[in-house]
Design a protein around this motif. Structure first.
Motif, mmCIF file in Angstrom:
data_model
loop_
_atom_site.group_PDB
_atom_site.id
_atom_site.type_symbol
_atom_site.label_atom_id
_atom_site.label_comp_id
_atom_site.label_asym_id
_atom_site.label_seq_id
_atom_site.Cartn_x
_atom_site.Cartn_y
_atom_site.Cartn_z
ATOM 1 N N TYR A 150 -28.829 -9.961 -0.517
ATOM 2 C CA TYR A 150 -28.851 -11.355 -0.306
ATOM 3 C C TYR A 150 -28.363 -12.288 -1.452
ATOM 4 O O TYR A 150 -28.824 -12.168 -2.710
ATOM 5 C CB TYR A 150 -30.195 -11.377 -0.037
ATOM 6 N N GLN A 168 -28.271 -15.831 -3.167
ATOM 7 C CA GLN A 168 -28.821 -17.220 -2.969
ATOM 8 C C GLN A 168 -28.430 -18.217 -4.178
ATOM 9 O O GLN A 168 -28.218 -17.787 -5.467
ATOM 10 C CB GLN A 168 -30.327 -17.178 -3.453
ATOM 11 N N VAL A 189 -32.062 -9.425 -3.777
ATOM 12 C CA VAL A 189 -31.657 -10.808 -3.933
ATOM 13 C C VAL A 189 -31.303 -11.031 -5.137
ATOM 14 O O VAL A 189 -31.799 -11.044 -6.208
ATOM 15 C CB VAL A 189 -33.093 -11.563 -3.437
ATOM 16 N N GLU A 232 -29.702 -14.327 -7.153
ATOM 17 C CA GLU A 232 -29.681 -15.584 -7.378
ATOM 18 C C GLU A 232 -28.425 -15.970 -8.247
ATOM 19 O O GLU A 232 -28.252 -15.343 -9.230
ATOM 20 C CB GLU A 232 -30.808 -16.316 -7.863
ATOM 21 N N ALA A 258 -34.310 -18.981 -1.551
ATOM 22 C CA ALA A 258 -34.659 -17.497 -1.419
ATOM 23 C C ALA A 258 -35.290 -17.180 -0.034
ATOM 24 O O ALA A 258 -35.694 -18.054 0.573
ATOM 25 C CB ALA A 258 -35.672 -17.484 -2.587
ATOM 26 N N PRO A 259 -35.419 -16.034 0.297
ATOM 27 C CA PRO A 259 -35.840 -15.679 1.507
ATOM 28 C C PRO A 259 -37.213 -16.197 1.968
ATOM 29 O O PRO A 259 -37.575 -16.769 2.927
ATOM 30 C CB PRO A 259 -35.925 -14.201 1.542
ATOM 31 N N GLN A 279 -35.537 -8.798 2.303
ATOM 32 C CA GLN A 279 -36.181 -8.930 0.783
ATOM 33 C C GLN A 279 -36.114 -7.241 0.800
ATOM 34 O O GLN A 279 -36.574 -6.722 -0.353
ATOM 35 C CB GLN A 279 -37.601 -9.160 0.767
#
Length: 493
Positions: A194, A196, A316, A318, A296-297, A312
């Motif tokens: 993920y 972000q 994740v 960033e 964020a999720p 999640q």
């Protein structure tokens, strides 16, 4: 053929339609309607069969939806084209490919050299030598990457967006290393990935880099990179066209699925449900999944708890806003590709300190300066940069986002940024949150619903109440008014 009851007799020397004729016709259609439209819609069409009794020629599309779309827009053109080479053809029909049909592949030569250099032309050339493989147990066929499996499911990958051109720093090194792992031959340690970040921080660059990287080690990889908006559009189209089996098969047969701007799916119940099932299928089969979003999720307002747990469950990563060192490194890397122009260090320092919000804006300022210097045939200097970029720099300083406001408010009140979206109502949390909402409406063009979504999916009425509360407090409480003034100065407004 003579016993057919039709007006007029065919030419004695006319040949019945063949696959070779379709190959030739397809190349002509590609020139007539353009590479992009052809590659999306007519390239996957295959020669089917010809009925001598009725004079009907059948062509196969990959799905019923594709067949209907092509028929609506190109049927007359296809009929005229076929009649020009085979007068035996009286009608053309286009249908979805039958189950488990082994359809012949019409290989096309590369696009003319004049089209080279554009993403569409390059994509068309890459597709000219593609092979087809069955999609799981369906009768549909997908081109091996980098050719699209179906209309608009694979991107025209930008050749510039590769790992070698991604400048790393403290704020993005985790995301970069995670992306490299996702593109390696070995199965990644974390899945899904993920990504972000805010706008223009490098999410799209990494998505394209992952695709390029995986294709380098596995040229046969089946990759889909699509926006969340495209996912929703194709899902709705498949539902309306009663074509869900083909939609599901196309997505779940991938080796790597990447979805950008995931935040635009959130709140759409049926779309989230389908995405959840797709993710479960992909992860259950050991395939790879990468998603990207601007938050964020847990800050995706209205997200299904089951979908949140899946997102999640991997990593994740960033991507922070670039610091000064990274901005300067990016500029130097960019300048190195322009050997004909010399950019002094003082100009690089000016750009890096004037354009601080995102990389896209920073590179745009440099490109503008390089273009002016080249067209005006003048040397690049600090005075030139200040003169030509003054207005752009002022705009960059005054354009702020809700994310900027949340960070500034949390820094002032020493809060964790997660509190901006939390459900806590304690005054030490609720008041700064209201101030952030007030500043979001005052300093950005965002609507009440948009602001509410950025604060944990709150209703627009909550935002309106917060704004009215802070407006009253600014008059009645000098301390609140002073706090807001300090936050605005921190935002350089």
């Amino acid at each position: 053929m003579a016993d057919r009851d039709r007006k007029g007799a065919p030419d004695a020397g006319a040949a019945a339609p063949t696959e070779a004729m379709w190959t030739a016709l397809a190349q002509g259609l590609r020139r007539d309607i353009g590479v992009r439209a052809f590659d999306h819609w007519l390239k996957p069409v295959r020669f089917g069969n010809f009925c001598e009794d009725t004079g009907t020629l059948t062509l196969f599309a990959q799905t019923s939806f594709s067949a209907n779309w092509v028929a609506d827009r190109f049927l007359d053109r296809l009929t005229l084209a076929w009649r020009s080479v085979s007068p035996d053809v009286t009608a053309v029909r286009i249908i979805g490919a039958p189950q488990r049909a082994e359809l012949p592949v019409a290989k096309l030569p590369a696009a003319p050299a004049a089209n080279q250099g554009t993403p569409a032309a390059n994509q068309g050339e890459a597709m000219s030598g593609a092979t087809t493989t069955p999609l799981s147990d369906t009768g549909l066929f997908a081109f091996a990457a980098p050719a699209p499996t179906a209309p608009a499911t694979l991107p025209n990958l930008d050749p510039r967006l590769v790992f070698d051109n991604f400048v790393s720093g403290r704020g993005n090194i985790l995301a970069l290393n995670a992306a490299r792992r996702m593109a390696a031959v070995e199965r990644p340690m974390f899945n899904p990935l993920y990504l972000q970040s805010g706008t223009g921080q490098g999410k799209t660059h990494l998505l394209h880099s992952i695709a390029h990287g995986l294709l380098a080690v596995n040229p046969a990889a089946n990759i889909i990179l699509m926006s969340a908006e495209k996912f929703m559009l194709e899902f709705v189209t498949a539902v309306r066209g009663n074509d869900m089996p083909a939609f599901k098969a196309r997505l779940r047969a991938v080796d790597l699925l990447m979805i950008d701007d995931l935040q635009f799916i959130i709140g759409k119940g049926s779309t989230q449900e389908e995405l959840l099932h797709t993710i479960d299928e992909i992860l259950g089969a050991g395939k790879r999944l990468v998603v990207a979003a601007d938050r964020a999720p847990h800050l995706l307002g209205g997200i299904d708890p089951r979908l949140l747990s899946r997102l999640q469950g991997g990593l994740v990563a960033e991507i922070d806003a670039p610091d000064l060192a990274l901005r300067e490194a990016i500029l130097r890397h960019k300048c190195a590709t322009h050997h004909e122009a010399h950019v002094p260090e003082e100009v690089i320092a000016f750009l890096a300190t004037s354009f601080t919000r995102n990389i896209r804006e920073l590179e745009g300022a440099l490109n503008k300066l390089l273009a002016y210097a080249s067209l005006a045939d003048t040397a690049i200097s600090l005075d030139l940069a200040r003169d030509r970029l003054a207005e752009t720099a002022r705009g960059a300083r005054t354009r702020i986002s809700i994310d900027d406001i949340q960070r500034a408010v949390c820094a002032h009140y020493k809060l964790d940024r997660m509190e901006m979206a939390s459900k806590r109502r304690a005054r030490e949390v609720a008041r700064p949150r209201q101030i952030a909402m007030y500043l979001a409406k005052t300093l950005t063009p965002r609507s009440y619903p948009e602001i509410g979504r950025k604060f944990g999916g709150r209703d627009h009425s909550t935002v309106i109440h917060a704004i009215k509360t802070i407006e009253s407090l600014r008059v009645a409480d000098p301390a609140i008014d002073s706090d807001i003034a300090r936050i605005r100065r921190a935002l350089e407004v």
